[in-house]
Design a protein around this motif. Sequence first.
Motif, PDB file in Angstrom:
ATOM      1  N   ASP A 128      33.929  38.356  42.369  1.00 28.74           N
ATOM      2  CA  ASP A 128      34.551  39.737  42.742  1.00 28.74           C
ATOM      3  C   ASP A 128      34.754  41.220  42.392  1.00 28.74           C
ATOM      4  O   ASP A 128      35.202  41.828  42.619  1.00 28.74           O
ATOM      5  CB  ASP A 128      36.108  38.902  42.821  1.00 28.74           C
ATOM      6  N   GLY A 129      33.708  40.780  41.416  1.00 26.09           N
ATOM      7  CA  GLY A 129      33.529  42.494  40.804  1.00 26.09           C
ATOM      8  C   GLY A 129      32.539  42.394  39.295  1.00 26.09           C
ATOM      9  O   GLY A 129      32.298  41.264  39.261  1.00 26.09           O
TER      10      GLY A 129
ATOM     11  N   GLU B 157      31.911  43.952  35.699  1.00 27.26           N
ATOM     12  CA  GLU B 157      32.915  44.948  34.411  1.00 27.26           C
ATOM     13  C   GLU B 157      31.391  45.421  33.459  1.00 27.26           C
ATOM     14  O   GLU B 157      31.145  44.346  32.999  1.00 27.26           O
ATOM     15  CB  GLU B 157      33.744  43.859  34.070  1.00 27.26           C
TER      16      GLU B 157
ATOM     17  N   PRO C  75      35.340  48.235  35.284  1.00 25.50           N
ATOM     18  CA  PRO C  75      34.778  47.750  36.334  1.00 25.50           C
ATOM     19  C   PRO C  75      33.865  49.306  36.808  1.00 25.50           C
ATOM     20  O   PRO C  75      33.264  50.586  36.600  1.00 25.50           O
ATOM     21  CB  PRO C  75      35.984  49.067  37.289  1.00 25.50           C
TER      22      PRO C  75
ATOM     23  N   GLN D 226      31.413  49.551  40.715  1.00 23.81           N
ATOM     24  CA  GLN D 226      31.212  49.646  41.859  1.00 23.81           C
ATOM     25  C   GLN D 226      29.925  49.048  42.067  1.00 23.81           C
ATOM     26  O   GLN D 226      28.980  50.006  42.005  1.00 23.81           O
ATOM     27  CB  GLN D 226      31.593  51.246  42.318  1.00 23.81           C
TER      28      GLN D 226
END
Length: 371
Positions: free
Chosen positions: A40-41, A43, A56, A58
């Motif tokens: 989900d992402g 870091e 975070p 992108q």
Amino acid sequence: MKITCTSADLLAQLQTVSRVASTRSAVQALSGVQISVQEDGVELRATDMEMGLRVPLQATVVRPGTAVVPARLTLDVVRALPAAEVSVELRPTDQDVEIRSGSATFHIRTLRSEDFPPLPEAGGDAVVEVPAAAFVETVARVARSASRDETRPILTGILVSAAGRELRMVATDSYRLSVKETPLESELNGAFEANVPARALQELVRLAQSGSDEDGALSVGVRANQVVFEVRGAVLSSRLIDGQFPNYRQLLPDSYEHELRIAGQELTDVVRRISLLAQKNAPLRLAFREGELTVSAQTPDVGEASETLPVAFAGEAFEIGFNPEFLRDGLESVESGDLVLKLISPLRPGLIEAADGSGFLYLIMPIRLNV
């Protein structure tokens, strides 16, 4: 682990997180940046064990995973990439990370992931939402007074407290003391008090100012020996400083012999000019006489300077000396408008106060002058 993203985004977030990476730890992993890729992402994380930062990134996740890469080297590589897009891939068998951009390919050896400590999530025993702009402005007004002397760790922090509709910060290095009480527009959803390292708060200011949006909230979570801030999607954690912070109210004199309202910018400009000739620990001299103030400095073998400006002084003439840098810091922290200069005698501390009632106080110890 594999991700793709823009070189600009990767560079910006690496520059931010690398400031926290350790430069002097015996544990190599602490000099690195951890790239944590979940479904989900993504870091980026760094810590020197005193302070930790998670930001975070992108990016498009091709394959989840985790890798720790040297902060300085990776930053230099990403800064030099030739194309707008970049892919970052962990190659476990080769124990390196492959960075591809345009026709350039880099292989950077990874650091031991198991040596990189887990960083705390946002939140805490008490979580308070504070307006980011008010928090940043308050830090900026007091941070210069925090001590840089690690032998007195208590004074390297800023005492931060928030309750009701007020945010207050206090800093002192025992030579000067800054207090800023900032009224808030709405009631806070809780209260806290903590002695936070000034370095952590200055990093938080950078994070809060990193975007174009000046508004927004800043989350403060206080635990037993740690504080966790969340702002703009970044999570900054820091240890709290143990021990009793000085009772600043006891340091403020009860009364003053002289209270002078002075145009802040005019006095600041004069002090900046005359300070140029206050070198080699020479004091800045403020001589008060009926209706005037003369600011002067003299450094043997360098030169001397003086400038007079009108002030509403009445009474017996006297002269007081201050550290030029400390006095300049106090005057500049008033920011704008008139200030009130409160004095007792040449050997007692002076107080600079913002005349607009903005809640800023700056107490400064004098320097004994040789006549």
